[in-house]
Enzyme design. Sequence first.
Site, PDB file in Angstrom:
ATOM      1  CB  THR A 166      -0.956   0.036   1.218  1.00 23.83           C
ATOM      2  OG1 THR A 166      -1.723   1.241   1.163  1.00 23.83           O
ATOM      3  CG2 THR A 166      -0.229  -0.021   2.549  1.00 23.83           C
TER       4      THR A 166
ATOM      5  N   PRO B 285       0.188   5.098   4.361  1.00 20.64           N
ATOM      6  CG  PRO B 285       1.375   6.983   5.099  1.00 20.64           C
ATOM      7  CD  PRO B 285       0.697   6.407   3.899  1.00 20.64           C
ATOM      8  N   GLY B 286      -1.520   5.386   6.522  1.00 25.62           N
ATOM      9  CA  GLY B 286      -2.647   5.337   7.464  1.00 25.62           C
ATOM     10  C   GLY B 286      -3.290   3.961   7.488  1.00 25.62           C
TER      11      GLY B 286
ATOM     12  CG  ASP C 165      -9.569  -0.628  -4.141  1.00 26.89           C
ATOM     13  OD1 ASP C 165      -8.829   0.371  -3.997  1.00 26.89           O
ATOM     14  OD2 ASP C 165     -10.470  -0.664  -4.982  1.00 26.89           O
TER      15      ASP C 165
ATOM     16  CG  PHE D  17      -6.008   7.798   5.966  1.00 25.88           C
ATOM     17  CD1 PHE D  17      -6.538   7.406   4.744  1.00 25.88           C
ATOM     18  CD2 PHE D  17      -6.006   6.872   7.008  1.00 25.88           C
ATOM     19  CE1 PHE D  17      -7.041   6.124   4.557  1.00 25.88           C
ATOM     20  CE2 PHE D  17      -6.504   5.588   6.824  1.00 25.88           C
ATOM     21  CZ  PHE D  17      -7.031   5.216   5.590  1.00 25.88           C
TER      22      PHE D  17
ATOM     23  CG  HIS E 132     -14.154   1.247   6.407  1.00 17.39           C
ATOM     24  ND1 HIS E 132     -14.286   2.238   7.341  1.00 17.39           N
ATOM     25  CD2 HIS E 132     -13.117   1.625   5.622  1.00 17.39           C
ATOM     26  CE1 HIS E 132     -13.387   3.179   7.114  1.00 17.39           C
ATOM     27  NE2 HIS E 132     -12.665   2.829   6.078  1.00 17.39           N
TER      28      HIS E 132
HETATM   29  P1  ITT Z   1      -3.376   2.108  -1.819  1.00 15.72           P
HETATM   30  O1  ITT Z   1      -1.956   2.306  -2.195  1.00 15.72           O
HETATM   31  O2  ITT Z   1      -3.536   1.090  -0.708  1.00 15.72           O
HETATM   32  O3  ITT Z   1      -4.297   1.835  -2.981  1.00 15.72           O
HETATM   33  P2  ITT Z   1      -4.991   4.545  -1.546  1.00 15.72           P
HETATM   34  O4  ITT Z   1      -4.931   5.647  -0.526  1.00 15.72           O
HETATM   35  O5  ITT Z   1      -4.896   4.889  -2.991  1.00 15.72           O
HETATM   36  O6  ITT Z   1      -3.841   3.504  -1.122  1.00 15.72           O
HETATM   37  P3  ITT Z   1      -7.706   3.406  -1.912  1.00 15.72           P
HETATM   38  O7  ITT Z   1      -7.662   3.453  -3.392  1.00 15.72           O
HETATM   39  O8  ITT Z   1      -8.192   2.141  -1.268  1.00 15.72           O
HETATM   40  O9  ITT Z   1      -6.276   3.691  -1.246  1.00 15.72           O
HETATM   41  O10 ITT Z   1      -8.563   4.564  -1.292  1.00 15.72           O
HETATM   42  C1  ITT Z   1      -9.386   5.386  -2.047  1.00 15.72           C
HETATM   43  C2  ITT Z   1      -9.507   6.732  -1.364  1.00 15.72           C
HETATM   44  O11 ITT Z   1     -10.331   6.591  -0.217  1.00 15.72           O
HETATM   45  C3  ITT Z   1      -8.186   7.337  -0.911  1.00 15.72           C
HETATM   46  O12 ITT Z   1      -8.184   8.713  -1.213  1.00 15.72           O
HETATM   47  C4  ITT Z   1      -8.180   7.140   0.584  1.00 15.72           C
HETATM   48  O13 ITT Z   1      -7.537   8.213   1.245  1.00 15.72           O
HETATM   49  C5  ITT Z   1      -9.663   7.096   0.924  1.00 15.72           C
HETATM   50  N1  ITT Z   1      -9.876   6.169   2.033  1.00 15.72           N
HETATM   51  C6  ITT Z   1      -9.651   4.834   2.044  1.00 15.72           C
HETATM   52  N2  ITT Z   1      -9.871   4.335   3.265  1.00 15.72           N
HETATM   53  C7  ITT Z   1     -10.248   5.382   4.044  1.00 15.72           C
HETATM   54  C8  ITT Z   1     -10.573   5.524   5.402  1.00 15.72           C
HETATM   55  O14 ITT Z   1     -10.544   4.501   6.242  1.00 15.72           O
HETATM   56  N3  ITT Z   1     -10.885   6.742   5.851  1.00 15.72           N
HETATM   57  C9  ITT Z   1     -10.899   7.806   5.031  1.00 15.72           C
HETATM   58  N4  ITT Z   1     -10.583   7.771   3.744  1.00 15.72           N
HETATM   59  C10 ITT Z   1     -10.253   6.570   3.253  1.00 15.72           C
END
Ligand code: ITT
Length: 185
Positions: free
Chosen positions: A6, A9-10, A64, A140, A168
């Site tokens: 990933t 980092p969050g 994801d 985040f 989630h």
């Molecule tokens: P990866 O490298 O793991 O894909 P990412 O940040 O691109 O990291 P996602 O595509 O799964 O991850 O996330 C889609 C968006 O939703 C992204 O902008 C995240 O910051 C946000 N997101 C995912 N999980 C979240 C959470 O628990 N709380 C708030 N925002 C979240």
Amino acid sequence: MITFVTTNPGKFREVSAKLAPLGIRLARRDRAYPELQADRLEDVVRFAAGLVAKEVRGEFLIDDSGLFVEALGGFPGVYSSYVYRTLGPAGLVRLLQGRRERAARFETVFLLGNRGRPPRVFRGECEGTIARIPRGHGGFGFDPIFVPTGARRTFGEMSLREKNAISHRARAAEALAHHLRRRRG
Ligand code: ITT
């Protein structure tokens, strides 16, 4: 040891905090993988897993996630990453200006993979509403605009521990932990 692939980092902090007490250790690999344009998070992780499996030795985890807003027909959903980069949390709030219907949910799909073995998928969801203005600096992504059902504060106003009790991602991590425990016997 499981490699969590990933760029976020969050995510790594949350899942590590959930699994470490159970004796499950994670290493982070900071690598972006191309995200397939698909209707379902599960299709996105399955596609990504095929690419990651070629690069990572041993067991790996990918996550994801997306925020699905009811009044917007589930948008941004699988496009959450794009919308975060373009509109941002404040821009998403603006799309709902004057709307009373503010229901939304976060979804996480985890894929546990290992080259040559069939992947396992785990899911978690958290229902809530979109706040009227962003609040808090914790977490985040869209955390400052998401109020989980039963709470008054946004995820952004909660500690990692509080978010990890109900989120989630925490649900998906619990399902993963359950699977790993059963497998260990
Ligand atoms: P990866 O490298 O793991 O894909 P990412 O940040 O691109 O990291 P996602 O595509 O799964 O991850 O996330 C889609 C968006 O939703 C992204 O902008 C995240 O910051 C946000 N997101 C995912 N999980 C979240 C959470 O628990 N709380 C708030 N925002 C979240």
